[in-house]
Write a protein that holds these residues in place. Structure first.
Motif, short mmCIF file in Angstrom:
data_model
loop_
_atom_site.label_atom_id
_atom_site.label_comp_id
_atom_site.label_asym_id
_atom_site.label_seq_id
_atom_site.Cartn_x
_atom_site.Cartn_y
_atom_site.Cartn_z
N GLU A 151 0.85 -1.22 0.00
CA GLU A 151 0.00 0.00 0.00
C GLU A 151 0.86 1.25 0.00
OE1 GLU A 151 -2.94 0.27 3.09
OE2 GLU A 151 -3.75 -1.68 2.46
N ALA A 152 1.95 1.18 0.76
CA ALA A 152 2.85 2.34 0.81
C ALA A 152 3.49 2.55 -0.56
CB ALA A 152 3.91 2.15 1.88
N LEU A 153 3.94 1.45 -1.15
CA LEU A 153 4.54 1.59 -2.49
C LEU A 153 3.53 2.15 -3.48
CD1 LEU A 153 6.72 -1.62 -2.91
CD2 LEU A 153 7.49 0.75 -2.99
N GLU A 154 2.29 1.69 -3.33
CA GLU A 154 1.23 2.16 -4.23
C GLU A 154 1.01 3.67 -4.05
OE1 GLU A 154 -1.10 1.66 -7.32
OE2 GLU A 154 0.41 0.24 -6.61
N HIS A 155 1.12 4.13 -2.81
CA HIS A 155 0.98 5.56 -2.56
C HIS A 155 2.02 6.34 -3.38
CE1 HIS A 155 0.71 9.42 -0.44
NE2 HIS A 155 2.03 9.42 -0.48
N TYR A 156 3.26 5.86 -3.33
CA TYR A 156 4.31 6.58 -4.08
C TYR A 156 4.09 6.48 -5.59
CZ TYR A 156 6.68 7.16 0.39
OH TYR A 156 6.97 7.53 1.68
N GLU B 103 9.81 2.56 -13.84
CA GLU B 103 9.23 2.93 -15.14
C GLU B 103 8.71 4.37 -15.14
OE1 GLU B 103 5.45 1.18 -16.32
OE2 GLU B 103 5.16 0.44 -14.28
N LEU B 104 8.48 4.91 -13.93
CA LEU B 104 7.95 6.28 -13.85
C LEU B 104 9.02 7.31 -13.48
CD1 LEU B 104 4.75 5.46 -11.75
CD2 LEU B 104 4.89 5.73 -14.23
N LEU C 223 1.61 9.10 -6.38
CA LEU C 223 2.28 10.41 -6.36
C LEU C 223 3.04 10.62 -7.68
CD1 LEU C 223 3.55 12.96 -4.99
CD2 LEU C 223 5.14 11.44 -3.85
N CYS C 224 3.78 9.60 -8.12
CA CYS C 224 4.54 9.72 -9.37
C CYS C 224 3.60 9.95 -10.55
CB CYS C 224 5.37 8.47 -9.62
SG CYS C 224 6.71 8.28 -8.45
N ASN C 225 2.52 9.17 -10.59
CA ASN C 225 1.59 9.31 -11.71
C ASN C 225 0.96 10.69 -11.74
OD1 ASN C 225 1.67 7.00 -13.33
ND2 ASN C 225 0.71 5.82 -11.68
N LYS C 226 0.61 11.17 -10.57
CA LYS C 226 0.00 12.51 -10.50
C LYS C 226 0.99 13.57 -10.98
CE LYS C 226 -3.00 15.59 -9.57
NZ LYS C 226 -4.10 15.78 -10.50
N LEU C 227 2.25 13.39 -10.58
CA LEU C 227 3.28 14.34 -11.03
C LEU C 227 3.37 14.32 -12.55
CD1 LEU C 227 6.06 13.59 -8.39
CD2 LEU C 227 5.04 15.83 -8.77
#
Ligand code: BGC
Length: 630
Positions: free
Chosen positions: A143-148, A203-204, A151-155
Motif C-alpha cells: 500500500e505504501a509503495l502504491e501511494h508513491y 518505469e515512472l 504520487l509519481c503518476n499525479k506528477l
C-alpha cells in the motif's frame, strides 16, 4: 664566561626554534591564504537580475524529504529520537517539537503538486520512507509503495518529473536496532529495499538519488550527537561514513544491473559546507578547517573519483580504504549547498575547535550560518572534481520574517548562473523546500518553505520573497549557442540607431525579409563573414525586398565607422551600446558573429552562429525561398 656562552647558546637555540616554528606557520598560513583566498564579490556592482540566465532544458525543481513533510511516521529512527531520547528529561528537539502530522503531504500531495505547477518547476525531488515500505524486516507494505506510485503518476499527469531519494536520514526502527550503517553487513538490507522500490517505480522515475548527505548524517548523528543515534564517537563516525559511501556504490551498481537500470540517472547527494578559518592569520583555525574539509568533503570526492577513502582526524580516527568500484559510480552528483562555517581553533584537547558567526560582517539566516553565495560557486567548483554532471539537489534559506529570501535567491542563483557560464556542467536546481516542514533537531522553528504553512490548518501561502524564484524559473533561457530566442518566435522589437544618423524601428520593416547580423570590430570571424554577407546577401537581394543590418556590439560610433571602412561593406551598421539589442536575442555574454533571419511577418526563421560555410549556405537558401515566396 662559560656560563655566559651557555646562556647565549640557549637563548639562540630558543630563538632559532621559535623562528623555525613561526616561519613554518607563516609559510603554512601564507600558502593557505593564497590557495584559498576568502572570496567576496562586489555585490554593489553586480546586477543579479541582468546577469542571471539559465540554459534551455535546465531542470527546475523543488525538494522535500518524507519524514519532514509526510506526517505519521511512527516507525523510524527519528520517531524514537523525537519521543524517547531525552537529555535530563528535555527533548532533543527544539521546543519539544515532534514531527507528528508534519505538513500532511501524505494526504495533501495532489494539492501540493498544484503549488509546484504554480511555481513553474518541472521536477520534484522527494524521498520514500523506508519504514513505511518495509515496516518489518523483509515484509513489504505494498500500500505504501502504491501511494508513491500514485504520487509519481499525479506528477507525470501534471507535467512534472519525479526524482526519488532512497535514504534521507530516516530508516526503520528494526534497521536502527541492527546497528544501521555502523555495520557493514547491514548494507545488504538497504540494497534489497532499494531494489524493491526501484522495481516498483523505475518505469515512472528517471532520476534516482541513493543517499542524502552522508556527511550530515554522520556529523550530526555521530559527532555532534544531535541526530539519532546521538553518539559522539569520531572513529565510529568514520566507519559510518565509509559504510554509507560503500552502500551508495553497491546500490548504484546493483540498480544499474537491473533491466531498467541502464537508462536511469543514479547519483549520490553530497552536501558541501566549507570550513573556513575565523581568523585568517591563525594557524589553528586553518589547521582545523583543513581537517574538517578533508573529512567531510574531500574524503567523498576522492573516493568517488579515485576509489580511495581517507578519514583522518589526528588522535581520533584514521581510516584508510580502497574500493575501485567507487570510481565514477554515479551518473550525476547531487550537490546540496547552504553556507559555510567559520572555525576557531583552541589549544585545548577536549575542545579543539568551535564555530563562530561573524554577525558584524555577514547577513545571517535563521540557521546558525550566513548568506554566502560565493561559497555556492566554490562548492560547484569543488564538486566538479568528480567529473560528473552536477544537479543542485538542495539550496534554500530559513527566513521566518521573509526579509532575506529574495536577496538569497537572487544572489545564489546569480552564483549558479555564473558557474554555468564559466563552464561548470550544472544540469538542474532544486529549491529547498516547497513548504515549511519539520526541520529535524530544529523542529518547526525554521521556515525554509517557498510556501508558508499554517500548521493549525495546513494552509499553504506563497511567501513574497519566493516570487523572485518564480521570475527566474520563468525567465527566457538560452540554448547551447547562447540564443534566448528560437525559430518560430516573434522577433523582439528594436529601435536601431544607424551610424549614418538614421533611426529605424524593426517593426516598421514588416513586409520585408530582414537579416540582423550581430558583429564587432574585434571579432575576426565577423570580419571573415562580412564580405560574404555583403556579396551573397546584400548585393543579391537588397532590391528584392531584403534589409540587412549589422548591429555592432557595444562600441562607440567612431570605432564602428572605421570598422565599416576596413571591411569594405556597404550594408547599414547600427550601434548597440551596452549590448541591449543583443541581449534580447542571446545571452548577454554569448559571442558574435550571429545572424537572425526574420520573415515578412516578423517571425524568426533562421539562426546562425559563427561562420560555418554549410550553415551560411543554408541561410542563403532560406533567404532565397523567402524572397521567392513574395
Ligand atoms: C537536509 C534537509 C534539511 C536542510 C536544511 C539538508 O541538510 O537534506 O533535510 O532540511 O538541509 O537544513
Amino acid at each position: 664566561m662559560v656560563l655566559k656562552l651557555t646562556k647565549n647558546k640557549i637563548i639562540f637555540t630558543v630563538l632559532i626554534i621559535i623562528a623555525i616554528i613561526f616561519d613554518g606557520w607563516l609559510i603554512y598560513i601564507l600558502y593557505h591564504s593564497l590557495t584559498y583566498p576568502d572570496k567576496y564579490w562586489d555585490w554593489d556592482n553586480i546586477q543579479t537580475n541582468n546577469d542571471t540566465y539559465f540554459p534551455k532544458n535546465f531542470m527546475w525543481g523543488t525538494a522535500t524529504a518524507a519524514h519532514q513533510v509526510e506526517g505519521n511516521n511512527q516507525n523510524n529512527n527519528w520517531y524514537e529520537w523525537e519521543n524517547l531520547h531525552k537529555k535530563d528529561n528535555i527533548s532533543r528537539i527544539h521546543n519539544n517539537d515532534k514531527s507528528g502530522r508534519a505538513s500532511n503531504h501524505w494526504e495533501l500531495y495532489k494539492q501540493d503538486i498544484e503549488l509546484m505547477k504554480d511555481l513553474g518547476v518541472g521536477y520534484y525531488r522527494f524521498s520514500v520512507e523506508w519504514s513505511k515500505i518495509e515496516p518489518k524486516k523483509g515484509i513489504i507494505n505494498y500500500e505504501a509503495l502504491e501511494h508513491y506510485k500514485k504520487l509519481c503518476n499525479k506528477l507525470i499527469d501534471s507535467g512534472l518529473t519525479p526524482v526519488i531519494t532512497l535514504h534521507h536520514f530516516t530508516h526503520p526502527i528494526w534497521f536502527e536496532k541492527l546497528g544501521a550503517f555502523e555495520k557493514e553487513e547491514n548494507i545488504n538490507h538497504f540494497i534489497k529495499f532499494s531494489e524493491t522500490v526501484f522495481n516498483y517505480l523505475a518505469e515512472l522515475v528517471p532520476i534516482w538519488c541513493t543517499i542524502n548527505e552522508p556527511a550530515v548524517f554522520v556529523s550530526q548523528g555521530y559527532f555532534n550527537g544531535v541526530f539519532p543515534p546521538g553518539k559522539k564517537d569520531p572513529l565510529l563516525a568514520g566507519h559510518v561514513m565509509k559504510n554509507l559511501l560503500n552502500a551508495h556504490v553497491k546500490v548504484y551498481h546493483h540498480l544499474k544491473s537491473l533491466p531498467r537500470g541502464k537508462d536511469k540517472q543514479i547519483g549520490l547527494v553530497k552536501n558541501i559546507t566549507q570550513f573556513d578559518p575565523l581568523r585568517r592569520w591563525h594557524v589553528l583555525d586553518w589547521y582545523f578547517s583543513k581537517k574538517l574539509n578533508d573529512v567531510f568533503t574531500n574524503s567523498a570526492i576522492t573516493f568517488l573519483s579515485e576509489g580511495i577513502f581517507r578519514f583522518y582526524l589526528p588522535g581520533m580516527a584514521n581510516i584508510n580504504f580502497v574500493n575501485k568500484n567507487a570510481i565514477k559510480a554515479l551518473d550525476f552528483i547531487g550537490l546540496n549547498y547552504y553556507s559555510r562555517m567559520h572555525t576557531k581553533g583552541h589549544f585545548n584537547s577536549s575542545l579543539p575547535f568551535t564555530f563562530e558567526l561573524r554577525k558584524d560582517k555577514d547577513i545571517q539566516t535563521d540557521m546558525p550560518y550566513a548568506i554566502y553565495p560565493e561559497g555556492f560557486y566554490r562548492a560547484i567548483k569543488s564538486i566538479s572534481q568528480i567529473n560528473a554532471p552536477i544537479i543542485i539537489t538542495e539550496n534554500g534559506i530559513a527566513d521566518e520574517d521573509d526579509s532575506h529570501r529574495d536577496l538569497f535567491i537572487n544572489r545564489y542563483l546569480y552564483a549558479l548562473s555564473k558557474s554555468i557560464n564559466d563552464g561548470y556542467d550544472v544540469r538542474g536546481y532544486f529549491y529547498w523546500t516547497l513548504m515549511d516542514n519539520f526541520e529535524w533537531a530544529e523542529g518547526y522553528k525554521m521556515k525554509f518553505g517557498l510556501y508558508e504553512v499554517d500548521f493549525n490548518n495546513q494552509k499553504r501561502t506563497l511567501r513574497e520573497g519566493s516570487k523572485s524564484l518564480i521570475d527566474l524559473i520563468n525567465k527566457p533561457s538560452f540554448d547551447k549557442r547562447g540564443y534566448i530566442v528560437s525559430i518560430g518566435d516573434e522577433a523582439p522589437d528594436l529601435e536601431l540607431d544607424y551610424i549614418d544618423g538614421r533611426r529605424v524601428k524593426l517593426s516598421d520593416l514588416r513586409g520585408q525579409v530582414v537579416v540582423l547580423q550581430f558583429t564587432a570590430s574585434w571579432c575576426s570571424v565577423c570580419i571573415q563573414e562580412m564580405p560574404h554577407l555583403e556579396k551573397e546577401v546584400w548585393q543579391r537581394y537588397k532590391d528584392k525586398g531584403l534589409t540587412l543590418i549589422g548591429i555592432d556590439r557595444d562600441e562607440p560610433i567612431d570605432v564602428v565607422r572605421d570598422f565599416q571602412k576596413k571591411v569594405g561593406t556597404t550594408y547599414p551598421l547600427a550601434l548597440d551600446l551596452g549590448a541591449k539589442h543583443f541581449s534580447k536575442f542571446a545571452h548577454k555574454n554569448a559571442g558574435v558573429t550571429r545572424n537572425i533571419v526574420i520573415d515578412r511577418n516578423g517571425k524568426i526563421v533562421f539562426l546562425t552562429r559563427l561562420f560555418d560555410k554549410n550553415e551560411f549556405q543554408e541561410m542563403i537558401n532560406k533567404i532565397e525561398s523567402l524572397i521567392q515566396d513574395s
